[in-house]
Design a protein around this motif. Structure first.
Motif, short mmCIF file in Angstrom:
data_model
loop_
_atom_site.label_atom_id
_atom_site.label_comp_id
_atom_site.label_asym_id
_atom_site.label_seq_id
_atom_site.Cartn_x
_atom_site.Cartn_y
_atom_site.Cartn_z
N UNK A 162 57.73 21.46 47.55
CA UNK A 162 57.34 20.45 48.51
C UNK A 162 56.33 21.06 49.47
N UNK A 163 55.27 20.35 49.79
CA UNK A 163 54.27 20.93 50.68
C UNK A 163 54.83 21.11 52.09
N UNK A 164 54.38 22.16 52.75
CA UNK A 164 54.71 22.38 54.15
C UNK A 164 53.71 21.59 55.00
N UNK A 165 54.22 21.00 56.07
CA UNK A 165 53.36 20.22 56.95
C UNK A 165 53.34 20.81 58.35
N UNK A 166 52.23 20.62 59.02
CA UNK A 166 52.10 20.98 60.43
C UNK A 166 51.67 19.73 61.19
N UNK A 167 52.36 19.50 62.28
CA UNK A 167 52.05 18.34 63.10
C UNK A 167 51.18 18.80 64.26
N UNK A 168 50.04 18.13 64.43
CA UNK A 168 49.08 18.54 65.46
C UNK A 168 48.55 17.33 66.21
N UNK A 169 48.22 17.53 67.48
CA UNK A 169 47.58 16.47 68.27
C UNK A 169 46.52 17.09 69.16
N UNK A 170 45.47 16.35 69.35
CA UNK A 170 44.39 16.84 70.20
C UNK A 170 44.72 16.56 71.66
N UNK A 187 39.09 11.29 62.00
CA UNK A 187 38.54 10.03 62.50
C UNK A 187 38.96 9.79 63.94
N UNK A 188 39.45 8.58 64.22
CA UNK A 188 39.82 8.24 65.60
C UNK A 188 41.23 8.66 65.98
N UNK A 189 41.97 9.27 65.05
CA UNK A 189 43.38 9.55 65.30
C UNK A 189 43.56 10.81 66.17
N UNK A 190 44.47 10.72 67.13
CA UNK A 190 44.72 11.84 68.03
C UNK A 190 45.84 12.74 67.54
N UNK A 191 46.59 12.31 66.52
CA UNK A 191 47.70 13.12 66.02
C UNK A 191 47.82 12.92 64.51
N UNK A 192 48.25 13.99 63.81
CA UNK A 192 48.39 13.90 62.36
C UNK A 192 49.35 14.97 61.86
N UNK A 193 50.00 14.69 60.73
CA UNK A 193 50.76 15.70 59.99
C UNK A 193 49.88 16.15 58.84
N UNK A 194 49.61 17.43 58.78
CA UNK A 194 48.65 17.97 57.82
C UNK A 194 49.32 18.99 56.90
N UNK A 195 48.95 18.97 55.65
CA UNK A 195 49.47 19.96 54.71
C UNK A 195 48.95 21.34 55.08
N UNK A 196 49.86 22.31 55.11
CA UNK A 196 49.48 23.67 55.47
C UNK A 196 48.42 24.20 54.51
N UNK A 197 48.61 23.94 53.21
CA UNK A 197 47.66 24.46 52.22
C UNK A 197 46.26 23.92 52.44
N UNK A 198 46.15 22.67 52.87
CA UNK A 198 44.84 22.09 53.12
C UNK A 198 44.29 22.51 54.48
N UNK A 199 45.18 22.60 55.46
CA UNK A 199 44.74 23.03 56.79
C UNK A 199 44.25 24.47 56.76
N UNK A 200 44.80 25.27 55.86
CA UNK A 200 44.34 26.66 55.74
C UNK A 200 42.88 26.72 55.31
N UNK A 201 42.45 25.71 54.56
CA UNK A 201 41.06 25.69 54.06
C UNK A 201 40.12 24.94 54.99
N UNK A 202 40.67 24.16 55.91
CA UNK A 202 39.82 23.33 56.77
C UNK A 202 40.27 23.52 58.23
N UNK A 203 39.71 24.49 58.93
CA UNK A 203 40.14 24.80 60.30
C UNK A 203 39.92 23.62 61.25
N UNK A 204 40.75 23.57 62.28
CA UNK A 204 40.56 22.59 63.34
C UNK A 204 39.37 22.99 64.19
#
Length: 426
Positions: A226-234, A243-260
């Motif tokens: 199961x993918x690990x998720x990280x919850x983040x908000x600006x 996009x216009x969203x201020x908060x999201x749950x993001x897959x760790x594997x994808x967030x590792x490749x796409x920095x905030x």
């Protein structure tokens, strides 16, 4: 194969037919006879010595001894052959008494124990494995007959699952994708231990993740976890996540490749506190979730951010900070200082379990406060939870931490950062 005397009767001394059956059953229940049968070994006759009346006891207890002999001659287990001996003397004469019970073959043993149906079930399990072209599973069942019989009711589904995994499984598949009628994720979870046994003897060792524990079915057999998720908000309207969203749950594997995009990341342990954080420039907040901060380790780009951590002021809060620094040595703590603790004395609660682990990655000030908490210097099991800190104090401390962030990162040792002290504490 003669054996020593079996257990004694309820009267205390002489072996009964039930004693012999019980002794044979112990060996059957250990799987000894079924293993020999599965291996095609010839049956080795089993002889069990019987403890009966001595010559002296015949004279003193003749009727009791005769009843014992009659019990053996009338109630000996079917399939058991008796060997006799002569006991007696001048007074009572020679008497022929049962001396040993023999079982001469498999069929006689199954009859004596009443296990013929169980044996047929066992040989059926072996045949099913062979028919499925799973010889290694058959060998496993032959070596572990009692375990195999314990799964007889679901044996067909287990074999189908093993066969499917052996032929179709590849990295990237989820357990949910095992396509076998009657086999779903709940079935696999409920039968994880036996499936692990069967797959380990079936699969090429190269297809097994040997470093993964046997209890971790998914990783051990290289299914997709199961993918690990990280919850983040600006915390800054000018910094967007998606996009216009201020908060999201993001897959760790994808967030590792796409920095905030933000240059600063604030990790907060408590969810309510995470949601109530005040606006901060160029900052994104991440809900750490206690020891779940381990999920941040793959985000290598955090090493290039001003990384702040805010946890409860207790021994475990500092242990989590130490764990985060193992991955990101430059991480700074905020609101985890003595001034904050003492300012909120009325809000202290008790820490249920205190850790005294060595935490070498804490700064000198953090280390001293951690040791004091572990040794209960401020008071018994003192704990200050994030959500109990005054919000005005929080805003002041966070804004000062953000303001000092650039200067702190420019130093050669970011760990020497010390939490700001409010004038109210001076």
């Amino acid at each position: 194969m003669p054996e020593t005397a079996a257990g004694t009767s309820d009267s205390g001394r002489w072996t009964t037919p039930k004693d012999v059956v019980a002794k044979l059953h112990k060996r059957f229940d250990r799987g000894e006879f079924l293993i020999s049968l599965a291996l095609g070994a010839d049956f080795e006759p089993v002889g069990i010595a019987l403890r009966g009346p001595t010559a002296g006891e015949l004279g003193a207890m003749f009727e009791t001894a005769r009843a014992w002999v009659r019990a053996w001659e009338c109630a000996a287990p079917q399939g058991v052959r008796l060997e006799y001996r002569e006991v007696g003397g001048r007074i009572i004469g020679a008497n022929r008494l049962p001396a040993r019970a023999w079982v001469d073959g498999y069929e006689q043993l199954w009859t004596a124990l009443g296990v013929a149906a169980t044996v047929r079930r066992f040989t059926g399990l072996l045949a099913q494995a062979q028919a499925r072209d799973l010889p290694a599973v058959r060998d496993w069942a032959a070596a572990n007959p009692i375990k195999a019989l314990g799964h007889a009711g679901r044996w067909s589904a287990l074999l189908a699952a093993v066969a499917w995994i052996e032929r179709h499984q590849r990295p990237g598949l989820y357990v949910r994708q095992v396509d076998v009628p009657g086999v779903d994720t709940k079935f696999i979870e409920a039968n994880r231990a036996v499936l692990t046994d069967l797959l380990e003897v079936t699969l090429d060792p190269a297809r097994i993740e040997q470093a993964a524990p046997r209890t971790d079915f998914v990783r051990r057999f290289r299914f997709e976890p199961k993918p690990e998720y990280i919850r983040a908000r600006t915390l800054d309207p000018s910094v967007t996540l998606i996009g216009p969203f201020t908060e999201a749950s993001l897959r760790v594997s994808e967030l590792a490749e796409h920095p905030l995009a933000a240059s600063r990341v604030l990790v907060v342990e408590n969810e309510t506190t995470y949601l109530a954080l005040p606006p901060l420039p160029d900052t994104v907040a991440i809900w750490g979730g206690g020891y779940a901060v381990n999920r941040l380790a793959p985000l290598a780009w955090l090493a290039d951010r001003d990384l702040l951590y805010w946890g409860d002021i207790d021994t475990h809060g500092f242990a989590i900070l130490n764990r985060l620094r193992a991955a990101f040595p430059a991480a700074r703590s905020v609101l985890m200082d003595r001034a904050t603790l003492m300012r909120h004395r009325s809000q202290w609660v008790r820490e249920t379990t205190i850790t005294g682990a060595d935490l070498p990655l804490l700064t000198a000030d953090e280390q001293q406060l951690y040791r004091d908490l572990a040794q209960q210097v401020p008071g018994p099991a003192v704990r200050l939870e994030q959500e109990r800190i005054g919000f005005g104090w929080i805003e002041t401390a966070l804004h000062r931490a953000v303001g000092s962030g650039r200067a702190a990162r420019d130093t050669s040792d970011a760990h020497r950062y010390r939490a700001p002290v409010s004038r109210e504490d001076s």
